[in-house]
Design a protein around this motif. Structure first.
Motif, PDB file in Angstrom:
ATOM      1  N   GLU A  40      57.206  38.023   0.814  1.00 35.31           N
ATOM      2  CA  GLU A  40      57.578  38.303   2.204  1.00 35.31           C
ATOM      3  C   GLU A  40      57.332  37.056   3.042  1.00 35.31           C
ATOM      4  OE1 GLU A  40      58.929  41.212   3.118  1.00 35.31           O
ATOM      5  OE2 GLU A  40      58.707  41.944   1.065  1.00 35.31           O
ATOM      6  N   GLN A  41      58.100  36.892   4.116  1.00 35.88           N
ATOM      7  CA  GLN A  41      57.929  35.737   4.983  1.00 35.88           C
ATOM      8  C   GLN A  41      57.644  36.240   6.403  1.00 35.88           C
ATOM      9  OE1 GLN A  41      61.207  32.913   5.687  1.00 35.88           O
ATOM     10  NE2 GLN A  41      59.916  31.552   4.494  1.00 35.88           N
ATOM     11  N   VAL A  80      54.860  31.938  10.588  1.00 29.35           N
ATOM     12  CA  VAL A  80      54.737  30.492  10.397  1.00 29.35           C
ATOM     13  C   VAL A  80      53.327  30.090  10.815  1.00 29.35           C
ATOM     14  CG1 VAL A  80      57.188  30.019  10.778  1.00 29.35           C
ATOM     15  CG2 VAL A  80      55.625  29.980  12.703  1.00 29.35           C
ATOM     16  N   LEU A 129      56.525  27.447   6.900  1.00 28.23           N
ATOM     17  CA  LEU A 129      56.833  28.855   6.630  1.00 28.23           C
ATOM     18  C   LEU A 129      55.838  29.410   5.635  1.00 28.23           C
ATOM     19  CD1 LEU A 129      60.694  28.579   6.208  1.00 28.23           C
ATOM     20  CD2 LEU A 129      59.441  29.323   8.228  1.00 28.23           C
ATOM     21  N   LEU A 130      55.435  30.651   5.818  1.00 28.54           N
ATOM     22  CA  LEU A 130      54.502  31.306   4.911  1.00 28.54           C
ATOM     23  C   LEU A 130      55.263  32.275   4.023  1.00 28.54           C
ATOM     24  CD1 LEU A 130      51.673  32.151   7.437  1.00 28.54           C
ATOM     25  CD2 LEU A 130      51.920  30.123   6.023  1.00 28.54           C
ATOM     26  N   ASP A 131      54.897  32.319   2.761  1.00 24.72           N
ATOM     27  CA  ASP A 131      55.456  33.286   1.828  1.00 24.72           C
ATOM     28  C   ASP A 131      54.289  34.080   1.281  1.00 24.72           C
ATOM     29  OD1 ASP A 131      56.249  34.563  -0.602  1.00 24.72           O
ATOM     30  OD2 ASP A 131      58.003  33.271  -0.658  1.00 24.72           O
TER      31      ASP A 131
END
Length: 86
Positions: free
Chosen positions: A66-67, A70, A60-62
């Motif tokens: 914000e997310q 992926v 998962l990217l932050d």
């Protein structure tokens, strides 16, 4: 989470947190908010104008709280594309 990030240095600051458990995360939460998380041995800082994120597992990217996605994903910095008033 990227305490050394600057809006005008034309670089992405990428902070990678290694495989840590919930207990380790909670024990180091104070460091995260104090801006000293980069001293933890499972945390890495990388800088660049082009970033490629890939992982053999779901990652998962932050992005600034914000997310959006992926991995895999690529980002390229476009200098002067957006004016930011500081």
């Amino acid at each position: 989470i990227a305490p050394e990030a600057k809006v005008d240095d034309r670089l992405f600051d990428v902070v990678i947190v290694g495989d840590i458990g919930t207990a380790t995360f909670l024990a180091n939460l104070r460091k995260l908010y104090a801006g000293t998380i980069l001293t933890h041995p499972q945390v890495e800082l990388h800088r660049g104008t082009h970033v490629t994120v890939s992982s053999p597992e779901r990652a998962l990217l932050d992005l600034d709280g914000e997310q959006p996605s992926v991995a895999p994903v690529e980002f390229t910095l476009m200098p002067a594309a957006l004016r930011v008033k500081t």
